[in-house]
Design a protein around this motif. Sequence first.
Motif, PDB file in Angstrom:
ATOM      1  N   GLU A  58      10.717  92.789  -5.783  1.00  0.00           N
ATOM      2  CA  GLU A  58      10.717  94.230  -5.929  1.00  0.00           C
ATOM      3  C   GLU A  58      12.167  94.714  -6.115  1.00  0.00           C
TER       4      GLU A  58
ATOM      5  N   SER B 186      16.688  91.319 -15.412  1.00  0.00           N
ATOM      6  CA  SER B 186      15.242  91.131 -15.358  1.00  0.00           C
ATOM      7  C   SER B 186      14.896  89.748 -15.875  1.00  0.00           C
TER       8      SER B 186
ATOM      9  N   PRO C 295      12.366  92.181 -11.249  1.00  0.00           N
ATOM     10  CA  PRO C 295      11.714  93.377 -11.776  1.00  0.00           C
ATOM     11  C   PRO C 295      12.368  93.869 -13.070  1.00  0.00           C
TER      12      PRO C 295
END
Length: 255
Positions: free
Chosen positions: A142, A201, A255
Motif C-alpha cells: 500500500e 511502481s 502501488p
Amino acid sequence: MSAHESEWTLRRLHAGELVLAEAARVRAHAASCTACGGMLRGIESNQTRFEQEHPYERFEAGVARALERQQQQGAVRPAPRRWVGTAVALAASVLVVVLARPLMPQGAGWDRSKGGDVAELRIGGGPGPQREARPDAPEALEPGERVMLGYKAGTHRYMAAVSVDAIGEVTPLHPESGTSATMEAGSELHWLQGSWELTGSGVERVVLVMSAEPFTVESLVEAARRAFAAADGDVERMTSLAVPGEQTHWVLLKP
C-alpha cells in the motif's frame, strides 16, 4: 482437510487482517479448540514480549541520534536512492513501522527456515495492519508502507540483502557496500536496523542471502544482474542467484 487453523491464519486474526465473518469463525474455533487456542495465546504472548523488549524509548532514541548525525554532517537533503534506508528517514521508518503496530515475532508454522536459518520480511507503516510477506506468493504494498528484514542464524554466519526492480536496477540494502555482514547468534530473530520504502511502481524483488563464508556485496549485486538477464528482464521470473549459501526471495508489488 485439516481440522485446525493454520498458524498463518491465526497470525492474520491477531493482526486484524481477516474480514469480519472469517475473523468470527476463526476466533470461535480457537475458543473451542485446545491446539488452536494455545497457538493463538502463544502468538499474543510473543507479541507482548516483543513490545516489552522494544519499548518506545528505544526507537525514539534512535531517531534522536539520527537527527544529530544529520545536523553534524550538514546533510539536509535525502539520499538519491530508491529506498529510504539511511539517517533520519531510516530511523523514522522504524518509528512508524514498529510503534504504530509492533511487529509480531515468529513462531512455529509454515517453513521459513533454510537449514536452521530463518529469514523474514515484515511490511508496515501504511494504512493497513502489519504483516509478514511470504516467499511463495507476491505481496501487494500500500502507499507509504515500508519493509523490515530479519533473520535467525542457524548454520550460516554471514548475510547480505539486495533488491531488484522491474528495470533491473539492483540496490544493495544491507550492507550497502564492502563485505557481507556478520550474523548475530541466538534463538531470537534479529532485525536489521531501520526499514526501507520502495518508490516508483511495478514489481520489486528482495533477496536475502546467508552464507557460511564471507562474500562481497558487489558479487551479490552482479549475481542479481545476471539472474535478471537470464530471466529476459522479467523480475518475477528470476530464479536463485548464483552465489554460495541459502537465499530467500520475496516479490513485492508496488502501488
